[in-house]
Design an enzyme around this catalytic site. Structure first.
Site, short mmCIF file in Angstrom:
data_model
loop_
_atom_site.label_atom_id
_atom_site.label_comp_id
_atom_site.label_asym_id
_atom_site.label_seq_id
_atom_site.Cartn_x
_atom_site.Cartn_y
_atom_site.Cartn_z
N GLY A 1 33.07 -64.69 -21.73
CA GLY A 1 33.35 -65.87 -22.35
C GLY A 1 34.78 -66.22 -21.88
O GLY A 1 35.49 -65.51 -21.56
N ARG B 1 28.09 -65.11 -16.55
CA ARG B 1 27.44 -63.66 -17.00
C ARG B 1 26.42 -63.15 -16.11
O ARG B 1 25.76 -63.94 -15.54
CB ARG B 1 26.77 -63.67 -18.62
CG ARG B 1 27.71 -63.89 -19.70
CD ARG B 1 27.47 -63.51 -20.91
NE ARG B 1 28.45 -63.46 -21.78
CZ ARG B 1 29.12 -64.23 -22.68
NH1 ARG B 1 28.72 -65.48 -22.46
NH2 ARG B 1 30.08 -63.88 -23.18
N ASP C 1 35.32 -56.74 -23.19
CA ASP C 1 34.94 -55.65 -22.98
C ASP C 1 33.73 -55.43 -22.11
O ASP C 1 33.58 -54.35 -21.44
CB ASP C 1 34.79 -54.77 -24.35
CG ASP C 1 33.76 -55.35 -25.37
OD1 ASP C 1 33.41 -56.39 -25.10
OD2 ASP C 1 33.65 -54.80 -26.32
N THR D 1 39.88 -63.07 -24.34
CA THR D 1 38.93 -63.47 -25.44
C THR D 1 39.58 -64.02 -26.53
O THR D 1 40.82 -63.54 -27.07
CB THR D 1 38.13 -62.50 -25.75
OG1 THR D 1 37.12 -62.64 -26.91
CG2 THR D 1 38.90 -61.08 -25.94
N ASP E 1 38.58 -63.88 -29.65
CA ASP E 1 38.54 -62.96 -30.76
C ASP E 1 39.56 -61.89 -30.92
O ASP E 1 39.55 -61.27 -32.17
CB ASP E 1 36.91 -62.26 -30.64
CG ASP E 1 35.99 -63.22 -30.71
OD1 ASP E 1 35.89 -64.29 -31.19
OD2 ASP E 1 34.87 -63.23 -30.08
N ASP F 1 39.65 -58.99 -30.12
CA ASP F 1 38.76 -57.68 -30.56
C ASP F 1 38.98 -56.47 -29.51
O ASP F 1 37.91 -55.79 -29.34
CB ASP F 1 37.50 -58.03 -30.74
CG ASP F 1 36.45 -58.82 -29.56
OD1 ASP F 1 37.28 -58.90 -28.64
OD2 ASP F 1 35.51 -58.63 -29.77
N ARG G 1 32.07 -62.74 -34.90
CA ARG G 1 31.01 -62.15 -35.25
C ARG G 1 31.24 -60.83 -35.99
O ARG G 1 30.84 -60.36 -36.86
CB ARG G 1 30.02 -62.08 -34.18
CG ARG G 1 29.00 -63.18 -34.23
CD ARG G 1 27.79 -63.15 -33.25
NE ARG G 1 27.80 -64.52 -32.54
CZ ARG G 1 28.31 -64.60 -31.67
NH1 ARG G 1 28.59 -63.96 -30.44
NH2 ARG G 1 27.88 -66.09 -31.07
P1 ATP Z 1 33.09 -61.86 -24.26
O1 ATP Z 1 32.16 -61.23 -24.84
O2 ATP Z 1 34.32 -61.83 -24.84
O3 ATP Z 1 32.46 -63.14 -23.95
P2 ATP Z 1 32.74 -59.96 -21.93
O4 ATP Z 1 33.48 -59.80 -21.00
O5 ATP Z 1 32.73 -58.86 -23.03
O6 ATP Z 1 33.20 -61.17 -22.71
P3 ATP Z 1 30.01 -59.78 -21.20
O7 ATP Z 1 28.97 -61.01 -21.08
O8 ATP Z 1 29.50 -58.83 -22.35
O9 ATP Z 1 31.18 -60.71 -21.67
O10 ATP Z 1 30.10 -59.19 -19.92
C1 ATP Z 1 30.33 -59.85 -18.59
C2 ATP Z 1 29.81 -59.39 -17.53
O11 ATP Z 1 30.28 -58.10 -17.37
C3 ATP Z 1 28.24 -59.29 -17.70
O12 ATP Z 1 27.42 -60.39 -17.48
C4 ATP Z 1 27.91 -58.28 -16.64
O13 ATP Z 1 28.03 -59.01 -15.28
C5 ATP Z 1 29.03 -57.44 -16.72
N1 ATP Z 1 28.73 -56.09 -17.32
C6 ATP Z 1 28.83 -56.01 -18.87
N2 ATP Z 1 28.41 -54.62 -19.01
C7 ATP Z 1 28.04 -54.20 -17.96
C8 ATP Z 1 27.61 -52.82 -17.68
N3 ATP Z 1 27.19 -51.76 -18.42
N4 ATP Z 1 27.23 -52.56 -16.34
C9 ATP Z 1 27.65 -53.40 -15.39
N5 ATP Z 1 28.13 -54.74 -15.59
C10 ATP Z 1 28.26 -54.83 -16.97
#
Ligand code: ATP
Length: 324
Positions: free
Chosen positions: A11, A72, A103, A126, A128, A130, A172
């Site tokens: 995000g 994503r 994360d 982010t 949030d 968090d 959330r």
């Molecule tokens: P937010 O939740 O704040 O929007 P985020 O970084 O947590 O941000 P995610 O959609 O959970 O957002 O992760 C972003 C990208 O990171 C995913 O689309 C994926 O490409 C990669 N990713 C997440 N988890 C894994 C994993 N276990 N192994 C490999 N790549 C991952």
């Protein structure tokens, strides 16, 4: 290290551009080449790269969103996807990667490091707030200001019509946005995922503030509040169980993610960008940069991913006292 890449993932959050700028300029300062990767891990897999110099990031420190775009990527969750990304990195001569995201994005970076031994650093972006290992994530402060602004405006109309407003804010799993903006916006109650106040308590508190002469009321509700009711259900509850309330609801939604980053977020992004690049240049890997006691500190990515942030109990108490 002679070449570092930077990407934004997950995000988007205000301050991401300021962080990209800081990474690019710190590279330039140290005479290291810098590559911008578009659309997060998706762009890493497709080789969507653009060489960046100090001038490529002019005029973006004050812009919301992310000029590198975010995405994503399902493919990056697969071994084949990550292999493709690694091949592109080798072809381009990139020797370190800064990931700005949440994360999930850090998990991707860590997996990538474990598979290919490739140096990675995380910058928490982010709204949030968090993420473990930093008192503030990028975008949190801006989002707070955006939400408080909105609450103030809703308050104007609420008090003109003696209304009760339920305002839903993002969160959330964590109530940082709700708790802080609730206090700052003078909310009568704040409902968060960490604490179940119960409907009785809500009712009691609304009746109490009415008795003390309040003509309008605002209840700030985090998306994932622990009572387990969304604001429409809360309105229904009040309509059915309490006399004489004119109830309205407002979901703030995605506007909370946009807008020009606050001064605080711009400064934080700049500090984080410098720290991330300089830590990579020192030969370190698998850390997230964060703010602790107003200092830049490193937290192992693994801890940043697994650790849980806690709600500030003192703030909870302050909010309680303020709503008397
Ligand atoms: P937010 O939740 O704040 O929007 P985020 O970084 O947590 O941000 P995610 O959609 O959970 O957002 O992760 C972003 C990208 O990171 C995913 O689309 C994926 O490409 C990669 N990713 C997440 N988890 C894994 C994993 N276990 N192994 C490999 N790549 C991952």
């Amino acid at each position: 290290i002679r070449k570092i890449a930077v990407l934004t993932s997950g995000g988007d959050a205000p301050g991401m551009n300021a962080a990209v700028r800081a990474v690019v300029r710190t590279c330039a300062y140290h005479g290291v080449e810098c590559i911008g990767v578009y659309r997060g891990y998706e762009g890493l897999i497709e080789g969507d790269f653009k060489p960046m110099n100090a001038r490529s990031v002019r005029g973006i420190i004050n812009k919301g969103g992310t000029m590198l775009k975010s995405a994503r990527s399902k493919e990056f969750r697969t071994k084949e996807g990550r292999e493709k990304a690694f091949q592109n990195i080798i072809k381009e001569g990139i020797e370190g990667l800064v990931v700005i995201g949440g994360d999930g994005s850090f998990t991707g970076a860590l997996v990538f490091n474990q598979e290919f031994g490739f140096p990675v650093m995380g910058i928490p972006g982010t709204i949030d707030n968090d993420i473990f290992g930093t008192t503030h994530t990028l975008g949190f402060d801006t989002a707070l200001n955006t939400v408080v602004d909105a609450i103030d405006k809703i308050r104007d109309t609420a008090s003109s019509h003696n209304r009760l407003f339920f305002i839903e804010v993002m969160g959330r799993d964590v109530g940082h946005i709700a708790l802080n903006t609730g206090i700052a916006g003078g909310a009568e109650e704040i409902l968060i995922p960490e604490e179940d106040l119960g409907l009785d308590r809500l009712k009691e508190s609304l009746n109490r503030s009415r008795k003390t002469g309040k003509t309008s009321s605002i209840v700030v509700v985090a998306e994932g509040d622990k009572i387990g009711k969304n604001i429409f259900e809360l309105k229904e509850y009040v309509d059915e169980n309490m006399e004489g309330y004119d109830v309205r609801v407002s979901v703030l939604g995605h506007m909370q993610r946009g807008g020009a980053p606050s001064c605080f977020d711009r400064v934080l992004a700049s500090r984080m960008g410098v720290k991330a690049v300089e830590t990579l240049l020192e030969g370190e890997t698998n850390y997230m940069v964060g703010l602790k006691n107003n200092k830049m500190e490193l937290t192992p990515l693994e801890q940043a991913i697994k650790g849980k942030t806690k709600i500030n109990l003192e703030l909870l108490r302050v909010s309680d006292i303020m709503s008397t």
